[in-house]
Design a protein around this motif. Structure first.
Motif, PDB file in Angstrom:
ATOM      1  N   SER A 281      58.663  35.243  48.983  1.00 26.27           N
ATOM      2  CA  SER A 281      58.095  36.165  48.000  1.00 26.27           C
ATOM      3  C   SER A 281      57.419  35.360  46.899  1.00 26.27           C
ATOM      4  O   SER A 281      57.890  34.305  46.493  1.00 26.27           O
ATOM      5  CB  SER A 281      59.138  37.124  47.457  1.00 26.27           C
ATOM      6  N   VAL A 282      56.293  35.890  46.455  1.00 30.58           N
ATOM      7  CA  VAL A 282      55.456  35.205  45.482  1.00 30.58           C
ATOM      8  C   VAL A 282      55.584  35.936  44.159  1.00 30.58           C
ATOM      9  O   VAL A 282      55.070  37.042  44.006  1.00 30.58           O
ATOM     10  CB  VAL A 282      53.980  35.242  45.931  1.00 30.58           C
ATOM     11  N   THR A 283      56.244  35.325  43.202  1.00 29.87           N
ATOM     12  CA  THR A 283      56.478  36.010  41.926  1.00 29.87           C
ATOM     13  C   THR A 283      55.359  35.685  40.937  1.00 29.87           C
ATOM     14  O   THR A 283      55.588  35.056  39.904  1.00 29.87           O
ATOM     15  CB  THR A 283      57.836  35.610  41.340  1.00 29.87           C
ATOM     16  N   ALA A 284      54.160  36.138  41.299  1.00 32.62           N
ATOM     17  CA  ALA A 284      52.988  35.798  40.483  1.00 32.62           C
ATOM     18  C   ALA A 284      52.688  36.852  39.415  1.00 32.62           C
ATOM     19  O   ALA A 284      51.911  36.622  38.516  1.00 32.62           O
ATOM     20  CB  ALA A 284      51.764  35.618  41.378  1.00 32.62           C
ATOM     21  N   TYR A 285      53.279  38.023  39.494  1.00 32.33           N
ATOM     22  CA  TYR A 285      52.990  39.125  38.568  1.00 32.33           C
ATOM     23  C   TYR A 285      51.528  39.544  38.631  1.00 32.33           C
ATOM     24  O   TYR A 285      50.814  39.564  37.620  1.00 32.33           O
ATOM     25  CB  TYR A 285      53.420  38.775  37.137  1.00 32.33           C
ATOM     26  N   SER A 286      51.081  39.828  39.844  1.00 33.67           N
ATOM     27  CA  SER A 286      49.719  40.333  40.031  1.00 33.67           C
ATOM     28  C   SER A 286      49.672  41.157  41.311  1.00 33.67           C
ATOM     29  O   SER A 286      50.476  40.930  42.216  1.00 33.67           O
ATOM     30  CB  SER A 286      48.729  39.174  40.161  1.00 33.67           C
ATOM     31  N   ASP A 287      48.722  42.096  41.379  1.00 28.36           N
ATOM     32  CA  ASP A 287      48.483  42.816  42.634  1.00 28.36           C
ATOM     33  C   ASP A 287      47.228  42.271  43.333  1.00 28.36           C
ATOM     34  O   ASP A 287      46.862  42.754  44.397  1.00 28.36           O
ATOM     35  CB  ASP A 287      48.347  44.327  42.373  1.00 28.36           C
ATOM     36  N   LEU A 288      46.565  41.310  42.705  1.00 29.73           N
ATOM     37  CA  LEU A 288      45.313  40.720  43.217  1.00 29.73           C
ATOM     38  C   LEU A 288      44.208  41.759  43.373  1.00 29.73           C
ATOM     39  O   LEU A 288      43.237  41.537  44.089  1.00 29.73           O
ATOM     40  CB  LEU A 288      45.546  39.975  44.539  1.00 29.73           C
ATOM     41  N   LEU A 289      44.358  42.896  42.712  1.00 33.03           N
ATOM     42  CA  LEU A 289      43.347  43.955  42.821  1.00 33.03           C
ATOM     43  C   LEU A 289      42.501  44.028  41.552  1.00 33.03           C
ATOM     44  O   LEU A 289      42.865  43.464  40.511  1.00 33.03           O
ATOM     45  CB  LEU A 289      44.035  45.310  43.056  1.00 33.03           C
ATOM     46  N   LEU A 290      41.394  44.738  41.667  1.00 34.66           N
ATOM     47  CA  LEU A 290      40.488  44.923  40.534  1.00 34.66           C
ATOM     48  C   LEU A 290      40.848  46.181  39.761  1.00 34.66           C
ATOM     49  O   LEU A 290      41.194  47.200  40.365  1.00 34.66           O
ATOM     50  CB  LEU A 290      39.054  45.093  41.045  1.00 34.66           C
ATOM     51  N   HIS A 291      40.748  46.087  38.440  1.00 38.14           N
ATOM     52  CA  HIS A 291      40.979  47.256  37.590  1.00 38.14           C
ATOM     53  C   HIS A 291      39.897  47.354  36.529  1.00 38.14           C
ATOM     54  O   HIS A 291      39.474  46.331  35.978  1.00 38.14           O
ATOM     55  CB  HIS A 291      42.341  47.149  36.898  1.00 38.14           C
ATOM     56  N   ASP A 292      39.515  48.598  36.242  1.00 37.78           N
ATOM     57  CA  ASP A 292      38.611  48.855  35.127  1.00 37.78           C
ATOM     58  C   ASP A 292      39.420  48.665  33.846  1.00 37.78           C
ATOM     59  O   ASP A 292      40.398  49.372  33.620  1.00 37.78           O
ATOM     60  CB  ASP A 292      38.106  50.302  35.245  1.00 37.78           C
ATOM     61  N   MET A 293      39.026  47.699  33.041  1.00 42.92           N
ATOM     62  CA  MET A 293      39.824  47.360  31.859  1.00 42.92           C
ATOM     63  C   MET A 293      39.186  47.872  30.567  1.00 42.92           C
ATOM     64  O   MET A 293      39.563  47.459  29.464  1.00 42.92           O
ATOM     65  CB  MET A 293      40.051  45.854  31.787  1.00 42.92           C
ATOM     66  N   GLY A 294      38.181  48.764  30.716  1.00 40.68           N
ATOM     67  CA  GLY A 294      37.619  49.406  29.529  1.00 40.68           C
ATOM     68  C   GLY A 294      36.475  48.622  28.901  1.00 40.68           C
ATOM     69  O   GLY A 294      36.135  47.519  29.328  1.00 40.68           O
ATOM     70  N   ASP A 295      35.896  49.226  27.857  1.00 40.27           N
ATOM     71  CA  ASP A 295      34.714  48.646  27.208  1.00 40.27           C
ATOM     72  C   ASP A 295      34.992  47.299  26.557  1.00 40.27           C
ATOM     73  O   ASP A 295      34.146  46.415  26.566  1.00 40.27           O
ATOM     74  CB  ASP A 295      34.224  49.591  26.091  1.00 40.27           C
ATOM     75  N   GLY A 296      36.178  47.171  25.970  1.00 41.95           N
ATOM     76  CA  GLY A 296      36.485  45.959  25.200  1.00 41.95           C
ATOM     77  C   GLY A 296      36.386  44.697  26.026  1.00 41.95           C
ATOM     78  O   GLY A 296      35.971  43.650  25.530  1.00 41.95           O
ATOM     79  N   LEU A 297      36.775  44.771  27.298  1.00 43.56           N
ATOM     80  CA  LEU A 297      36.755  43.575  28.142  1.00 43.56           C
ATOM     81  C   LEU A 297      35.535  43.533  29.061  1.00 43.56           C
ATOM     82  O   LEU A 297      35.282  42.520  29.709  1.00 43.56           O
ATOM     83  CB  LEU A 297      38.047  43.490  28.974  1.00 43.56           C
ATOM     84  N   ALA A 298      34.763  44.636  29.109  1.00 40.09           N
ATOM     85  CA  ALA A 298      33.623  44.684  30.047  1.00 40.09           C
ATOM     86  C   ALA A 298      32.610  43.596  29.737  1.00 40.09           C
ATOM     87  O   ALA A 298      32.363  43.272  28.580  1.00 40.09           O
ATOM     88  CB  ALA A 298      32.957  46.055  29.955  1.00 40.09           C
ATOM     89  N   ASP A 299      32.028  43.003  30.797  1.00 39.30           N
ATOM     90  CA  ASP A 299      30.997  41.983  30.568  1.00 39.30           C
ATOM     91  C   ASP A 299      29.645  42.343  31.186  1.00 39.30           C
ATOM     92  O   ASP A 299      28.695  41.579  31.074  1.00 39.30           O
ATOM     93  CB  ASP A 299      31.462  40.610  31.070  1.00 39.30           C
ATOM     94  N   GLY A 300      29.578  43.495  31.850  1.00 39.55           N
ATOM     95  CA  GLY A 300      28.290  43.930  32.394  1.00 39.55           C
ATOM     96  C   GLY A 300      27.771  43.079  33.542  1.00 39.55           C
ATOM     97  O   GLY A 300      26.593  43.130  33.874  1.00 39.55           O
ATOM     98  N   ILE A 301      28.650  42.286  34.148  1.00 36.97           N
ATOM     99  CA  ILE A 301      28.219  41.435  35.264  1.00 36.97           C
ATOM    100  C   ILE A 301      28.964  41.847  36.521  1.00 36.97           C
ATOM    101  O   ILE A 301      30.195  41.784  36.567  1.00 36.97           O
ATOM    102  CB  ILE A 301      28.499  39.941  34.964  1.00 36.97           C
ATOM    103  N   ARG A 302      28.200  42.302  37.527  1.00 35.74           N
ATOM    104  CA  ARG A 302      28.839  42.664  38.783  1.00 35.74           C
ATOM    105  C   ARG A 302      28.959  41.417  39.642  1.00 35.74           C
ATOM    106  O   ARG A 302      28.023  40.639  39.769  1.00 35.74           O
ATOM    107  CB  ARG A 302      27.973  43.706  39.500  1.00 35.74           C
ATOM    108  N   GLU A 303      30.138  41.218  40.242  1.00 34.12           N
ATOM    109  CA  GLU A 303      30.328  40.099  41.174  1.00 34.12           C
ATOM    110  C   GLU A 303      30.982  40.663  42.428  1.00 34.12           C
ATOM    111  O   GLU A 303      32.138  41.068  42.401  1.00 34.12           O
ATOM    112  CB  GLU A 303      31.211  39.016  40.543  1.00 34.12           C
TER     113      GLU A 303
END
Ligand code: HEC
Ligand code: HEC
Length: 384
Positions: free
Chosen positions: A295-317
């Motif tokens: 088991s990997v105790t990394a504390y992540s789901d490795l998935l993408l989440h919309d984190m709102g305007d404050g963190l948005a960078d307008g760059i699609r990858e």
């Protein structure tokens, strides 16, 4: 070191070094190595640049850790571990500057820009090839720590997809989805753009160091057609290395090196259920299973989440939009000094308060915890 293995009454000598150890050592040497530019004569062996951010992997991942924002005496970002990613909302590069601003260049060519930095804000000056396109956005990216990534690579696709909920069917406001890159699930980098460490190392050679690999066989890295002086430079591609500057064997050694970097030791503290109760565990999933039952105790789901305007960078990858980020693993937080993709937060609490979008509810719950619970939760996260 010689080891003696008693087996069936016989004595066997193992070779002086296990083949994997040798790969690791060679990978480390390549990781640490400062590359030089290709000579204009034949027999080129290196091939740094022409445009680059740093000369070695090590320069941006000191002690295999996260980068820092170091400034030179002019207040410019020194280039170590912090880069400016560029691109637009549709996933396209800037037609002139490509996908990243390379602030350094080989002799005779100038870097693409100077980046001044003060109190979390940066200012791009002296663009060497004229203005960027109107729809080009730019954002900082701090280098990430490298420990334990081999384990994350071993998590099965099914285990990742089991947590995806693109249409938020369970109605909890959280809709993680994978970044699918050429049919594979992206796992690495802030927007999960690399499905494997081999590909991530190839991307790094191309964007950060300006060298060709089987992953990105262009010898000119991120130089575009518009950068004619860059394309006129000599390159270091050679038959000896499959026509490339870095061949598949070398990239394989670096991959082995990355795969073997150990994960941080688990925390000794308990969170008293607060981490889940506050909603942090909905994205920062404490543990994921690997294909071989660890088991990997990394504390992540490795998935993408919309984190709102404050963190948005307008760059699609890839599939990741300008508002989406991969849940950053929290293991190793005990060594983190600058948080979030561009290092804007100086503490866990500050990082939480930048969470918005799908994480808005978790942030609100965090801020309404009693002082004692808040203290305990922060102490727990800081111990990971
Ligand atoms: C100029 C600085 C720089 C150099 C040089 C550099 N990196 Fe990185 N590295 C970064 C940044 C910035 C990120 C985050 C990239 C992103 O999100 O797109 C990163 C991310 C990574 C990751 C992903 C970690 C994770 O948690 O997902 C790996 C692996 C990695 N780099 C390996 C390498 C290797 C191997 C090399 C050398 C071939 C290298 N890097 C060279 C800056 C650098
Ligand atoms: C909706 C999913 C989601 C939830 C819920 C969530 N996070 Fe995050 N978290 C993320 C993502 C995505 C990032 C990366 C954002 C970025 O870098 O811009 C992140 C980044 C972080 C970071 C910075 C990590 C680093 O190494 O830079 C910390 C610390 C953190 N989260 C803690 C928490 C805590 C504590 C909670 C609960 C109060 C929480 N998060 C809830 C998705 C989530």
């Amino acid at each position: 070191m010689k080891r003696v293995l008693p087996l069936l009454g016989l004595v066997f000598f193992t070779p002086p070094s296990h083949a994997g150890d040798l790969d690791f050592a060679m990978g480390k040497a390549l990781f640490d190595r400062p590359w030089t530019s290709a000579p204009s004569s034949t027999q080129a062996t290196d091939g740094l640049g022409p445009l680059f951010n740093a000369r070695s992997c090590l320069a941006c991942h000191p002690k295999n850790g996260r980068g820092d924002i170091t400034l030179n005496d002019k207040g410019e970002i020194g280039g170590l571990g912090y880069v400016i990613r560029i691109g637009n909302e549709k996933g396209g590069p800037d037609p002139v500057y490509g996908r990243q601003l390379q602030t350094n260049a080989v002799h005779g060519l100038s870097g693409e820009a100077h980046v001044l930095y003060k109190d979390g804000y940066y200012d791009i000056r002296d663009l060497a090839y004229g203005p960027m396109a109107k729809d080009t956005n730019y954002a900082g990216r701090l280098s990430q720590p490298l420990h334990g990534l081999g384990l994350l690579e071993k998590v099965s696709d099914d285990a990742i997809l089991a947590n995806a909920d693109p249409d938020d069917a369970d109605n909890n406001g959280i809709s993680g989805r994978p970044n699918i890159i050429d049919g594979k699930i992206g796992r690495f980098a802030w927007k999960a753009t690399a499905p494997s460490l081999y590909i991530q190392a190839g991307n790094a050679f191309s964007n950060d160091i300006g060298m060709s690999t089987p992953v990105n066989p262009n010898h000119y890295g991120d130089c575009t057609e518009a950068q004619k002086d860059c394309l006129a430079q000599p390159h270091g591609g050679t038959e000896m290395f499959e026509g490339l500057e870095i061949d598949s064997k070398m990239l394989g050694h670096i991959t082995t090196y990355l795969q073997r970097l150990k994960a941080p030791a688990p925390t000794a503290l308990s969170d008293d259920g607060l981490f889940a109760k506050t909603g942090c565990a909905d994205c920062h999933i404490p543990s994921l299973p690997t294909k071989d039952g660890q088991s990997v105790t990394a504390y992540s789901d490795l998935l993408l989440h919309d984190m709102g305007d404050g963190l948005a960078d307008g760059i699609r990858e890839g599939d990741a939009t300008g508002r989406e980020w991969r849940t950053q693993p929290l293991w190793g937080t005990r060594d983190t000094k600058l948080f979030l993709h561009d290092g804007r937060a100086k503490s866990v609490e500050e990082a939480i308060n930048w969470h918005g979008g799908e994480a808005q509810n978790a942030k609100d719950r965090f801020n309404s915890l009693s002082e004692t619970d808040k203290f305990n939760l922060l102490r727990f996260v800081n111990s990971l």
